[in-house]
Design a protein around this motif. Structure first.
Motif, short mmCIF file in Angstrom:
data_model
loop_
_atom_site.label_atom_id
_atom_site.label_comp_id
_atom_site.label_asym_id
_atom_site.label_seq_id
_atom_site.Cartn_x
_atom_site.Cartn_y
_atom_site.Cartn_z
N ARG A 93 0.81 -1.21 0.00
CA ARG A 93 0.00 0.00 0.00
C ARG A 93 0.86 1.27 0.00
O ARG A 93 0.42 2.31 -0.47
CB ARG A 93 -0.94 0.02 1.21
CG ARG A 93 -2.11 -0.92 1.14
CD ARG A 93 -3.16 -0.45 0.15
NE ARG A 93 -3.82 0.78 0.58
CZ ARG A 93 -4.89 0.81 1.37
NH1 ARG A 93 -5.40 -0.30 1.82
NH2 ARG A 93 -5.42 1.96 1.72
N THR A 94 2.07 1.20 0.55
CA THR A 94 2.90 2.39 0.65
C THR A 94 3.92 2.50 -0.49
O THR A 94 4.72 3.42 -0.52
CB THR A 94 3.64 2.42 2.00
OG1 THR A 94 4.41 1.20 2.13
CG2 THR A 94 2.67 2.51 3.15
N THR A 95 3.90 1.55 -1.43
CA THR A 95 4.83 1.59 -2.56
C THR A 95 4.47 2.74 -3.50
O THR A 95 3.32 2.88 -3.91
CB THR A 95 4.77 0.27 -3.35
OG1 THR A 95 5.09 -0.81 -2.48
CG2 THR A 95 5.76 0.29 -4.51
N LYS A 96 5.46 3.54 -3.87
CA LYS A 96 5.26 4.59 -4.86
C LYS A 96 5.46 3.97 -6.24
O LYS A 96 6.52 3.45 -6.54
CB LYS A 96 6.23 5.74 -4.62
CG LYS A 96 5.94 6.49 -3.32
CD LYS A 96 6.87 7.68 -3.14
CE LYS A 96 6.52 8.43 -1.86
NZ LYS A 96 7.40 9.62 -1.65
N THR A 142 2.23 -2.19 -14.79
CA THR A 142 1.70 -3.52 -14.54
C THR A 142 2.79 -4.52 -14.11
O THR A 142 2.47 -5.58 -13.56
CB THR A 142 0.97 -4.07 -15.77
OG1 THR A 142 1.84 -4.01 -16.90
CG2 THR A 142 -0.28 -3.27 -16.05
N SER A 143 4.06 -4.21 -14.37
CA SER A 143 5.13 -5.11 -13.95
C SER A 143 5.50 -4.90 -12.49
O SER A 143 6.23 -5.71 -11.90
CB SER A 143 6.37 -4.94 -14.83
OG SER A 143 6.88 -3.62 -14.71
N ASN A 144 5.02 -3.82 -11.90
CA ASN A 144 5.25 -3.59 -10.47
C ASN A 144 4.34 -4.52 -9.68
O ASN A 144 3.13 -4.51 -9.86
CB ASN A 144 4.95 -2.13 -10.12
CG ASN A 144 5.39 -1.77 -8.70
OD1 ASN A 144 5.15 -2.49 -7.75
ND2 ASN A 144 6.03 -0.62 -8.59
N PRO A 145 4.90 -5.35 -8.79
CA PRO A 145 4.06 -6.31 -8.05
C PRO A 145 3.00 -5.66 -7.17
O PRO A 145 2.04 -6.31 -6.78
CB PRO A 145 5.09 -7.09 -7.20
CG PRO A 145 6.30 -6.22 -7.14
CD PRO A 145 6.33 -5.46 -8.42
N ASP A 146 3.17 -4.37 -6.89
CA ASP A 146 2.22 -3.67 -6.01
C ASP A 146 1.29 -2.74 -6.78
O ASP A 146 0.68 -1.85 -6.20
CB ASP A 146 2.98 -2.86 -4.96
CG ASP A 146 3.83 -3.73 -4.05
OD1 ASP A 146 3.36 -4.83 -3.69
OD2 ASP A 146 4.95 -3.32 -3.70
#
Length: 491
Positions: A93-96, A142-146
Motif C-alpha cells: 500500500r505504501t509503494t510509490k 503492470t510489472s510492479n508487483p504492487d
C-alpha cells in the motif's frame, strides 16, 4: 468495560483500522502494536504495546466484526524519524508506483510534442512515438508487483518536473485513466491481463491525445468565458480528432473516444458537456464532403463515415461508455489538481470531493466507484475522502422514479469508501441549477425533515439505488456543515 467510562473518545476523532491478516502479521513481525485501538463507541480496547501476546491479538479479533478504530492524531504522534505514517497497512500500500526520472521524461516529451503541434500536423512518426511512450508507461506500471495497491505519486513528481500546464494535464490524465482502467479490468476480468492490454492502450492513447486540439486554439486564461469563447472551447474534441486523422497508426476506436471524451452520459440532454451531438454531426459531414473531393483520402473518409454512423445510431457498447467516463473523470482530476492562471491547484483529496459532489448529473454510481474505490486512496497517500464521523448526502430513486436525498453520518468505512455504513439524520432537498449542464448548486436548509428513527443502512450489503453523492465538507460548504453538525448534536 463500562459505557460510563469518562475516557470515551468522540467518534469524529477516530478512523477505522483495517484489521486484516496482513496488519496482524505486521504487528507480530515487529513485536509491536503501534497505536491505541478503540471500539466503535470510542472505548479503549488495547493500548499501544511492545511484545504483545496472542491473548492481545485474540482480544482484538473479538471486535473484528464491530470494527476497530484508532485516533487520527495518533499517526503523527507515533511517527518515528524516517518511519512511514502508514506502516500498519498491508504490504504494497505504501509503494510509490511511478519512477521520478521516467515520469519526468514522459512529461517533458509531452511538452515537446505540444509545442510541435502548434506548428505542424500530427504525423505517423509522432503517432508511433506516442504509442511507444504509453506502452512503456503501461508495462512499467503492470510489472510492479504492487500495482493494485500502491500510491500514485504523480502529483509529487510533476510538482518538481518543471513542465507546462498542458503537459502536466496530459500526463496526469493518462496516468489516472490507466490506473482506473487496469484496476477495474483486473477485478472484472481476472487472469486475462494480456488480452486486456489493447483496451488499456486505446484508453491511454485517447487520454494522451484528447486535448491536443487546444494547441490550435487561442483561448484566454480566464474561467469566465463569454458565450462565443465557450463555443470555441467546445470545438476542441473535434479538432483533436481531426488532428489525428493523417496518422493511420491511430486506431478508429481511439478517435471515437477522443471525439466523445466530454460526454460521460449517453444521449442528447443537458447532462452532457460538449460537443453538442447535432453540431458534431454537422461538422463531421462538412469535413467528410471536403475529403470526398480529394484523391487518396479514402481512409480518412472511411473513418469519418464510421464516426457519423456511431453518432447517428448511438450504438456504443457498455465498455465504451465506461471508458468515456474514466477519461472524463481523469481529465477533471488532472485539471483540479493543477495550478491554473486564475486559481491554485486543489489538494488531491479536495479534488476528489469536488468531483463526487458534482457527480449526480454527470456520472453513474459505477463510474464514481471506479475512481474512488480503485484509485482514490492511491491518489491521496492512503487517506480516504469518506471517513468515520463524516456527514454525507445520499440519493436514491423510488419505484416511481422520484429521487430522494438524505443526510447521513458515516458509522463505518470498509474496503470500499463509496459503500459505507450510514445512520440517517434527515432528508433534504437539493437546489438545482441549469447552465451548460444540470448541477446541484447547494441544498435547501429549510426543507430538512428529521428522521426520528435514525435508520441505519449499510451500502456494502445493499443492492438498491442508494449512493453517496455529496460529502458535506467544512471547507467546501461551511454553512451546510455547521447546520448539520448542530442538528446531529441536538438529535
Amino acid at each position: 468495560m463500562s459505557t460510563n467510562d469518562t475516557n470515551i473518545v468522540p467518534r469524529d476523532k477516530l478512523a477505522k483500522f483495517e484489521l486484516t491478516e496482513e496488519s496482524l502479521n505486521s504487528f507480530r513481525k515487529n513485536s509491536n502494536i503501534p497505536l491505541d485501538l478503540y471500539n466503535k463507541d470510542g472505548q479503549i480496547l488495547i493500548h499501544k504495546k511492545r511484545n504483545p501476546t496472542e491473548a492481545d491479538f485474540g482480544k482484538l479479533l473479538k471486535f473484528e466484526m464491530q470494527g476497530v478504530y484508532f485516533l487520527i492524531s495518533e499517526l503523527k504522534k507515533s511517527k518515528a524519524p524516517g518511519q512511514n505514517d502508514h506502516s500498519y497497512l498491508e504490504p504494497g500500500r505504501t509503494t510509490k508506483l511511478f519512477d521520478q526520472e521516467k515520469t519526468s521524461r514522459f512529461a517533458k516529451q509531452s511538452q515537446a510534442l505540444i509545442e510541435d503541434l502548434r506548428k505542424t500536423s500530427f504525423s505517423s512518426d509522432q503517432a508511433v512515438f506516442v504509442q511507444n511512450s504509453v506502452n512503456e508507461l503501461l508495462t512499467d506500471f503492470t510489472s510492479n508487483p504492487d500495482f493494485e495497491l500502491g500510491i500514485f505519486n504523480i502529483l509529487e513528481i510533476l510538482g518538481v518536473a518543471g513542465v507546462s500546464v498542458e503537459s502536466e494535464l496530459m500526463t496526469k490524465r493518462t496516468v489516472v485513466a490507466m490506473g482506473m482502467k487496469v484496476r477495474t479490468k483486473k477485478i472484472v476480468n481476472e487472469g486475462k491481463e494480456e488480452s486486456n492490454k489493447k483496451d488499456h492502450l486505446s484508453l491511454m492513447m485517447a487520454s494522451y491525445l484528447a486535448d491536443v486540439g487546444y494547441s490550435r486554439l487561442d483561448i484566454k486564461n480566464n474561467p469566465k468565458l463569454t458565450k462565443e469563447e465557450y463555443a470555441v472551447v467546445q470545438q476542441h474534441p473535434i479538432i483533436s480528432y481531426l488532428m489525428t486523422l493523417p496518422a493511420p497508426e491511430i486506431d478508429s476506436h481511439v478517435r471515437t473516444l477522443i471525439l466523445n471524451h466530454h460526454r460521460p452520459y449517453r444521449g442528447n440532454g443537458v447532462n452532457n458537456n460538449f460537443p453538442d451531438p447535432r453540431s458534431l454531426f454537422t461538422k463531421l459531414m462538412s469535413v467528410r464532403d471536403k475529403y470526398n473531393k480529394d484523391v487518396g483520402k479514402e481512409r480518412i473518409t472511411q473513418d469519418i463515415e464510421l464516426q457519423l454512423h456511431l453518432q447517428e445510431n448511438n450504438v456504443t457498447s457498455a465498455s465504451f461508455e465506461e471508458d468515456i467516463a474514466i477519461l472524463s473523470l481523469a481529465s477533471e482530476y488532472a485539471s483540479l489538481t493543477s495550478n491554473q492562471p486564475w486559481r491554485p491547484a486543489f489538494k488531491s483529496s479536495t479534488a476528489l470531493k469536488m468531483i463526487l459532489n458534482d457527480s449526480f448529473f454527470s456520472y453513474s454510481n459505477k463510474n464514481i466507484r471506479h475512481l474512488l474505490d480503485y484509485v482514490g486512496s492511491s491518489l491521496t497517500n492512503n487517506e480516504n475522502i469518506v471517513n468515520f464521523g463524516d456527514f454525507v448526502i445520499t440519493a436514491s430513486v423510488d419505484s416511481e422514479r422520484r429521487a430522494h436525498f438524505d443526510i447521513c453520518i458515516v458509522l463505518e468505512v470498509g474496503r470500499y469508501q463509496t459503500r459505507p455504513k450510514l445512520q440517517r439524520i434527515c432528508s433534504i432537498n437539493p437546489i438545482f441549477q441549469k447552465g451548460n449542464k444540470f448541477k446541484i448548486a447547494d441544498f435547501d436548509l429549510q426543507s430538512i425533515k428529521i428522521d426520528r428513527r435514525k435508520a441505519i443502512m449499510d451500502l456494502a450489503l445493499q443492492a438498491g439505488t442508494s449512493r453517496v453523492i455529496y460529502i458535506i465538507d467544512p471547507e467546501l460548504n461551511p454553512a451546510l456543515h455547521e447546520a448539520v453538525y448542530k442538528i446531529n448534536m441536538a438529535s
